[in-house]
Design a protein around this motif. Structure first.
Motif, PDB file in Angstrom:
ATOM      1  N   GLY A 121       0.802  -1.213   0.000  1.00  0.00           N
ATOM      2  CA  GLY A 121       0.000   0.000   0.000  1.00  0.00           C
ATOM      3  C   GLY A 121       0.836   1.264   0.000  1.00  0.00           C
ATOM      4  N   TYR A 122       1.981   1.235  -0.689  1.00  0.00           N
ATOM      5  CA  TYR A 122       2.938   2.350  -0.678  1.00  0.00           C
ATOM      6  C   TYR A 122       2.546   3.384  -1.742  1.00  0.00           C
ATOM      7  N   HIS A 123       1.448   4.067  -1.508  1.00  0.00           N
ATOM      8  CA  HIS A 123       0.786   4.829  -2.570  1.00  0.00           C
ATOM      9  C   HIS A 123       1.326   6.235  -2.787  1.00  0.00           C
ATOM     10  N   HIS A 124       2.312   6.673  -2.017  1.00  0.00           N
ATOM     11  CA  HIS A 124       2.874   8.021  -2.220  1.00  0.00           C
ATOM     12  C   HIS A 124       4.123   8.017  -3.116  1.00  0.00           C
ATOM     13  N   ASP A 159      -8.742   3.551  -3.025  1.00  0.00           N
ATOM     14  CA  ASP A 159      -7.801   3.966  -1.979  1.00  0.00           C
ATOM     15  C   ASP A 159      -8.585   4.647  -0.860  1.00  0.00           C
ATOM     16  N   LEU A 160      -8.728   3.944   0.268  1.00  0.00           N
ATOM     17  CA  LEU A 160      -9.473   4.476   1.407  1.00  0.00           C
ATOM     18  C   LEU A 160      -8.558   4.747   2.592  1.00  0.00           C
ATOM     19  N   ASP A 161      -7.306   5.006   2.306  1.00  0.00           N
ATOM     20  CA  ASP A 161      -6.381   5.501   3.306  1.00  0.00           C
ATOM     21  C   ASP A 161      -6.801   6.920   3.697  1.00  0.00           C
ATOM     22  N   LEU A 162      -6.316   7.391   4.843  1.00  0.00           N
ATOM     23  CA  LEU A 162      -6.579   8.760   5.288  1.00  0.00           C
ATOM     24  C   LEU A 162      -6.040   9.786   4.303  1.00  0.00           C
ATOM     25  N   HIS A 163      -4.932   9.441   3.632  1.00  0.00           N
ATOM     26  CA  HIS A 163      -4.225  10.365   2.750  1.00  0.00           C
ATOM     27  C   HIS A 163      -4.449   9.994   1.281  1.00  0.00           C
ATOM     28  N   GLN A 164      -4.524  10.992   0.429  1.00  0.00           N
ATOM     29  CA  GLN A 164      -4.711  10.715  -0.992  1.00  0.00           C
ATOM     30  C   GLN A 164      -3.579   9.851  -1.537  1.00  0.00           C
ATOM     31  N   GLY A 165      -3.932   8.926  -2.409  1.00  0.00           N
ATOM     32  CA  GLY A 165      -2.921   8.098  -3.071  1.00  0.00           C
ATOM     33  C   GLY A 165      -2.309   8.839  -4.240  1.00  0.00           C
ATOM     34  N   ASN A 166      -1.552   9.892  -3.936  1.00  0.00           N
ATOM     35  CA  ASN A 166      -1.079  10.806  -4.973  1.00  0.00           C
ATOM     36  C   ASN A 166      -0.125  10.160  -5.961  1.00  0.00           C
ATOM     37  N   GLY A 167       0.690   9.208  -5.503  1.00  0.00           N
ATOM     38  CA  GLY A 167       1.603   8.530  -6.413  1.00  0.00           C
ATOM     39  C   GLY A 167       0.867   7.759  -7.489  1.00  0.00           C
ATOM     40  N   ASN A 168      -0.134   6.989  -7.081  1.00  0.00           N
ATOM     41  CA  ASN A 168      -0.920   6.229  -8.062  1.00  0.00           C
ATOM     42  C   ASN A 168      -1.699   7.155  -8.991  1.00  0.00           C
ATOM     43  N   SER A 169      -2.257   8.232  -8.441  1.00  0.00           N
ATOM     44  CA  SER A 169      -3.011   9.175  -9.271  1.00  0.00           C
ATOM     45  C   SER A 169      -2.120   9.766 -10.358  1.00  0.00           C
ATOM     46  N   TYR A 170      -0.886  10.095  -9.997  1.00  0.00           N
ATOM     47  CA  TYR A 170       0.059  10.657 -10.959  1.00  0.00           C
ATOM     48  C   TYR A 170       0.472   9.622 -12.003  1.00  0.00           C
ATOM     49  N   ILE A 171       0.812   8.432 -11.554  1.00  0.00           N
ATOM     50  CA  ILE A 171       1.338   7.405 -12.457  1.00  0.00           C
ATOM     51  C   ILE A 171       0.319   7.016 -13.525  1.00  0.00           C
ATOM     52  N   PHE A 172      -0.955   6.945 -13.148  1.00  0.00           N
ATOM     53  CA  PHE A 172      -1.961   6.425 -14.068  1.00  0.00           C
ATOM     54  C   PHE A 172      -2.872   7.509 -14.635  1.00  0.00           C
ATOM     55  N   ASN A 177      -7.000   2.373 -18.924  1.00  0.00           N
ATOM     56  CA  ASN A 177      -7.291   1.046 -18.394  1.00  0.00           C
ATOM     57  C   ASN A 177      -7.090   0.949 -16.883  1.00  0.00           C
ATOM     58  N   VAL A 178      -6.779   2.086 -16.256  1.00  0.00           N
ATOM     59  CA  VAL A 178      -6.649   2.141 -14.797  1.00  0.00           C
ATOM     60  C   VAL A 178      -7.487   3.300 -14.292  1.00  0.00           C
ATOM     61  N   TYR A 179      -8.389   3.010 -13.368  1.00  0.00           N
ATOM     62  CA  TYR A 179      -9.262   4.020 -12.769  1.00  0.00           C
ATOM     63  C   TYR A 179      -8.825   4.216 -11.327  1.00  0.00           C
ATOM     64  N   THR A 180      -8.457   5.457 -10.985  1.00  0.00           N
ATOM     65  CA  THR A 180      -7.988   5.744  -9.632  1.00  0.00           C
ATOM     66  C   THR A 180      -9.078   6.469  -8.845  1.00  0.00           C
ATOM     67  N   PHE A 181      -9.438   5.887  -7.705  1.00  0.00           N
ATOM     68  CA  PHE A 181     -10.430   6.481  -6.795  1.00  0.00           C
ATOM     69  C   PHE A 181      -9.786   6.613  -5.426  1.00  0.00           C
ATOM     70  N   SER A 182      -9.772   7.838  -4.914  1.00  0.00           N
ATOM     71  CA  SER A 182      -9.195   8.092  -3.596  1.00  0.00           C
ATOM     72  C   SER A 182     -10.176   8.905  -2.760  1.00  0.00           C
ATOM     73  N   ASN A 194      -4.410  14.623  -9.385  1.00  0.00           N
ATOM     74  CA  ASN A 194      -5.777  14.411  -9.866  1.00  0.00           C
ATOM     75  C   ASN A 194      -6.033  12.926 -10.117  1.00  0.00           C
ATOM     76  N   SER A 195      -6.870  12.337  -9.284  1.00  0.00           N
ATOM     77  CA  SER A 195      -7.347  10.982  -9.532  1.00  0.00           C
ATOM     78  C   SER A 195      -8.493  11.039 -10.542  1.00  0.00           C
ATOM     79  N   ASP A 196      -8.910   9.888 -11.054  1.00  0.00           N
ATOM     80  CA  ASP A 196     -10.121   9.861 -11.862  1.00  0.00           C
ATOM     81  C   ASP A 196     -11.327  10.294 -11.035  1.00  0.00           C
ATOM     82  N   PHE A 197     -11.279   9.979  -9.743  1.00  0.00           N
ATOM     83  CA  PHE A 197     -12.374  10.338  -8.847  1.00  0.00           C
ATOM     84  C   PHE A 197     -11.781  10.570  -7.460  1.00  0.00           C
ATOM     85  N   ASP A 198     -11.818  11.812  -7.021  1.00  0.00           N
ATOM     86  CA  ASP A 198     -11.349  12.178  -5.686  1.00  0.00           C
ATOM     87  C   ASP A 198     -12.517  12.623  -4.831  1.00  0.00           C
TER      88      ASP A 198
END
Length: 301
Positions: A121-124, A159-172, A177-182, A194-198
């Motif tokens: 879960g190393y999402h940053h 991603d339901l961590d307290l903190h936004q998964g900013n690394g994944n949002s940036y990478i994808f 074919n990857v939908y990011t929800f934080s 910017n995630s697909d859905f924040d």
């Protein structure tokens, strides 16, 4: 016995644990969770599956060679300096095992509905730099790795961590074919991508409001995206007594959150990889219990 009748596999390696005395990151929580599982009458007889360490060519699916060179040289450089952890051989190896666990969980979804890496879960972490408590981005690496054998995979990150998964949002950000929800507390670290859905939650958000927002979000996602696999970051830090956050979910609310994701996975027919992500409860035992409750939520029949 490796799995329950509904298809939950558990993955763990002792190398997940770190010695960080006095650090706010409870890096020994992994062994405590393992022991909690082994003492439980339901799970005590289960086989806990052992991951391999991630290979460097897997890490290169996401991370730049320059960054990995610095990381494996244990050098404090502009690429590694934004981590809030020490940098040494044991810590880098721990992250490599955590990545290996998430890759293994992804592979296990060919046979299991739910695969739980008791780490990760190393999402940053970004492709070219560390950030927060994250040196390597295990979810992103597993998604890229899966493309080698499943090129048409459509991955949903929840991603339901307290903190936004900013690394994944940036990478994808440009990958259809990857939908990011934080869904996270909005007024705290990190600097948002910017995630697909924040969903930026207000401090003080309690169980009923949180669970209603999540339920509506999952309905929206189902209309917009048809995943073939889900990656769920089950952070323990939305908990009401977390030392880094101001959300107010109870133990009961946290477990109901996990049940919603389990049900969503079953409804969509997309298998789910689960990772731990963060958790900084003032009473360390609460963090362990929240993570264990996530296991039991996905293990329910």
């Amino acid at each position: 016995m490796v799995m329950s009748s509904n298809g939950l596999a558990l993955i763990y390696h002792s190398q997940y644990n770190l010695e960080l005395p006095g650090h706010i990151f409870p890096a020994h929580k992994y062994s405590h969770l393992y022991n909690r599982v082994k003492k439980d009458p339901v799970y005590a007889q289960w086989d806990i599956l052992l991951p391999k360490i991630a290979e460097e060519h897997d890490l290169e699916l996401v991370h730049t060679k320059e960054y990995l060179d610095d990381l494996f040289s244990y050098d404090h450089t502009p690429r590694t300096m934004y981590s809030e952890l020490p940098l040494n051989r044991s810590i880098v190896e721990s992250f490599c095992y955590g990545v290996g666990g998430t890759i293994y969980a992804m592979e296990l979804t060919k046979k299991h509905m739910f695969a739980f890496n008791m780490g990760g879960g190393y999402h940053h972490s970004f492709p070219d730099k560390a950030e927060g408590f994250c040196y390597l981005n295990d979810i992103a690496i597993a998604i890229r790795k899966s493309k080698e054998t499943r090129p048409n995979e459509k991955a949903l990150i929840i991603d339901l961590d307290l903190h936004q998964g900013n690394g994944n949002s940036y990478i994808f950000q440009y990958d259809d074919n990857v939908y990011t929800f934080s869904m996270h507390q909005g007024n705290i670290y990190p600097k948002k991508e910017n995630s697909d859905f924040d969903i930026h939650l207000e401090p003080g958000t309690k169980d009923d409001q949180y669970l209603t927002i999540l339920r509506d979000a999952l309905i929206k996602i189902k209309k917009e995206f048809e995943p073939t696999i889900i990656y769920y970051l089950a952070g323990a830090d939305p908990y009401e007594d977390d030392s880094l956050g101001e959300l107010k979910l109870t133990m009961k609310g946290m477990k109901e959150r996990d049940r919603q994701i389990r049900q969503f996975s079953l409804e969509t027919g997309a298998p789910c990889v689960i990772t731990l992500a963060g958790g900084y409860a003032r009473d360390f035992r609460d963090t362990v219990e929240i993570h264990f409750n996530t296991i039991s939520a996905f293990g329910e029949k």
